[in-house]
Design an enzyme around this catalytic site. Sequence first.
Site, PDB file in Angstrom:
ATOM      1  N   CYS A 107       3.365   1.409   2.666  1.00  0.00           N
ATOM      2  CA  CYS A 107       4.800   1.082   2.341  1.00  0.00           C
ATOM      3  C   CYS A 107       5.639   1.895   1.541  1.00  0.00           C
ATOM      4  CB  CYS A 107       4.391  -0.260   2.384  1.00  0.00           C
ATOM      5  SG  CYS A 107       4.356  -1.507   3.113  1.00  0.00           S
ATOM      6  N   CYS A 130       1.011  -1.204  -0.142  1.00  0.00           N
ATOM      7  CA  CYS A 130      -0.134  -0.209   0.162  1.00  0.00           C
ATOM      8  C   CYS A 130       0.572   0.941   0.190  1.00  0.00           C
ATOM      9  CB  CYS A 130      -0.689   0.249   1.044  1.00  0.00           C
ATOM     10  SG  CYS A 130      -0.193   0.123   2.687  1.00  0.00           S
ATOM     11  N   ASP A 172       8.417  27.006 -33.041  1.00  0.00           N
ATOM     12  CA  ASP A 172       9.818  27.427 -33.725  1.00  0.00           C
ATOM     13  C   ASP A 172       9.815  27.506 -35.050  1.00  0.00           C
ATOM     14  OD1 ASP A 172      12.599  27.400 -35.237  1.00  0.00           O
ATOM     15  OD2 ASP A 172      12.466  25.592 -35.293  1.00  0.00           O
TER      16      ASP A 172
END
Length: 756
Positions: free
Chosen positions: A29, A26, A450
């Site tokens: 952890c 989870c 550009d």
Amino acid sequence: MPQAPTAAAPPLHDSEAELAIGGMTCASCSSRIEKKLNRLDGVTASVNLATERAHVSYAEGREVAELIATVEKLGYSAEELRPPDPDTAQTTAAAEPAESEADALRHRFTVSAVLALPVVLLAMIPALQFDNWQWLSLTLAAPVVVWGGLPFHRAAWTNARHGAATMDTLVSVGTLAAFGWSLWALFLGDAGMPGMRHGFDLTVSRADAAGTIYLEVAAGVVAFILLGRWLEARAKRKAGAALHALLDLGAKDVSLLRGGTEVRVPVSRLAVGDRFAVRPGETIATDGTVVTGTSAVDTSMLTGESASQDATEGDTVTGGCLNLSGRLVVEATRVGTDTRLARIARLVENAQTGKAEVQRLADRISAVFVPAVLLIAAGTLGAWLGLTGDVTAAFTAAVAVLIIACPCALGLATPTALMVGTGRGAQLGILIKGPEVLESTRKIDTVVLDKTGTITTGRMTLLATHTTEGYEETDLLRLAGAVEHASEHPVARAVADAATQAVGTLPPVTDFRNVPGLGVLGTVEGHRVLAGREDLLDDAGIGLPETLVEALAAARQEGRTAVAVAVDGTACGVLAVADAVKETSADAVTELRALGLTPVLLTGDHRSVAEAVAAEVGIEPGHVYAEVLPEDKVAVVERLRAEGRAVAMVGDGVNDAAALATSDLGLAMGTGTDAAIEAGDLTLVRGDLRVAAVAIRLARRTLTTIKGNLGWAFGYNVAALPLAAAGLLNPMIAGAAMAFSSVFVVTNSLRLKTFT
């Protein structure tokens, strides 16, 4: 992208490592591991629950073994991973743990479900209850709780030894409490008496404590959560499937040319400079240059487009692409982890490992969430006992609180969406460098484009031919193309290429002479041909008729280079040459506008050229910045940002790299230079500007999915915890709801696979 100023300079990181972490269940952890690693001096770590990986930067003096030992001290496993290499079988190996994990969970769930189902049915349907049914329930439920729930109990014990609590703690404590209560009621209370019956309620029960058992809760919750874990493991494998598929495109062996013969060897033995053969239907082994042969090459794995590309002598080809028709001999220019495919894989994998800011907030919450839930459960137990004195109801509500409050969905909300979104992007030719890029796309309102190589093709092309009356266009192109073919000037190359396409092989030229700054002249098929600026013809005493003067003026007004052509002392044509606008650029600008963006043209070309290109693609004259030096492009981006705009920059050249890095969001054309690609946040593998709009839409869709996941995860817990504490949820129903909340988050993320 610009970084916010900090009070102190961060430590310099000399090395990076990728760790595979085992045992995480989870968000708590992953948060614990990340916090512990970040406490080490000179270490910056990001731990991802969905990918089960940690990306760690560490300063000189630290060792990877020390990082692994730190993780293992917390009760988790860790091992170092090498960079992805399409020339090896690492991707297959990397997929094996996920597959074995899913298979193990499926086996554990199947056995548990078969045993738990009768227990749940007997408890929920009083009509099925017979004398001593409770002892059959105990016989069936015991292996489910002990063996089926073993991963939760083992992880809870490991965490407890390290003074931590995670989702496994909640599940283990909740199911063991329900099982323990049932054992007490069966052996020491009245629940073991023959003829015992009790009903089932979706809310807390008010039955006599000594006669109440919760075996269906203990067994049902374990089965439901195992189902959720199995579905999560399968979904996570699907979420990472795009990256695995990308890497698996690489060839495993190659026909190496040695002494004129072909030798089949593993791709890993290829070196730069080696030549290898690629037959029709084979995958090109590595990046290289075609030495001999002509063929059509399927580049869809890079560009996302189904149309093939022609490859002939001198062309570059990319490893992983499929050779469709002719035999090619290719000289390797990049091998191993330097190939384009490997670089793409690294970009995708790095993006999947990172965290968006919204996920960091979720991680901070989940770190304190489990201890808070334990306190809430204890408070619920005490409140029910104090207010009602009903031991059974108090216990039921407390167990429901423990089981419903799973922070797993919080931990999966961002990484699963990132895995699917970045994987889908790679399939479409869009590389997202990191999760912070997603958040940047949300606020962008201006996109700076550009010109050369982005809006235009980046190469000079013959766009118009004007001839005097009585002179054929093909004759003009044949003679002008022949004399221009002897020159290396870009304008000359454009004329020669167009002439070759129009008339085929060009005649030879004699007495060729290049006049610097003016043009060229020579003799072709006995005719004296001049091609160049108007001044070249003036110096030769050749005047232009009115029609050609008008053609020259029109070409200049449109920002094109005009080439005047004279044959045997008479002006006979004008050729208009320019950097051609890509066919898709106008559509791309329209799509960018539809996303709420203001397009801006930025170029070093003359204003007349810039405004002509802008008019052709639909950019307003007031949004054109022309004659901008490369070093001044950054200043334009900064000026726009100073006006309060959030700026995205699209470019492809070395001179765009600084502007890409300065902008809020940099989009680098993959057909451009390595410097531009490294500076960009998003890389568009195709040279098609429309992909910029697709990339922004994908990034925004991924971010929306992440927010939806987090909204569900937060909302679920905010709504479910009070219901459980109030006694409105049976613990078994709570277990089912908790398991499917995580499944919902992963399934919602998988919808990104259908993005087009």
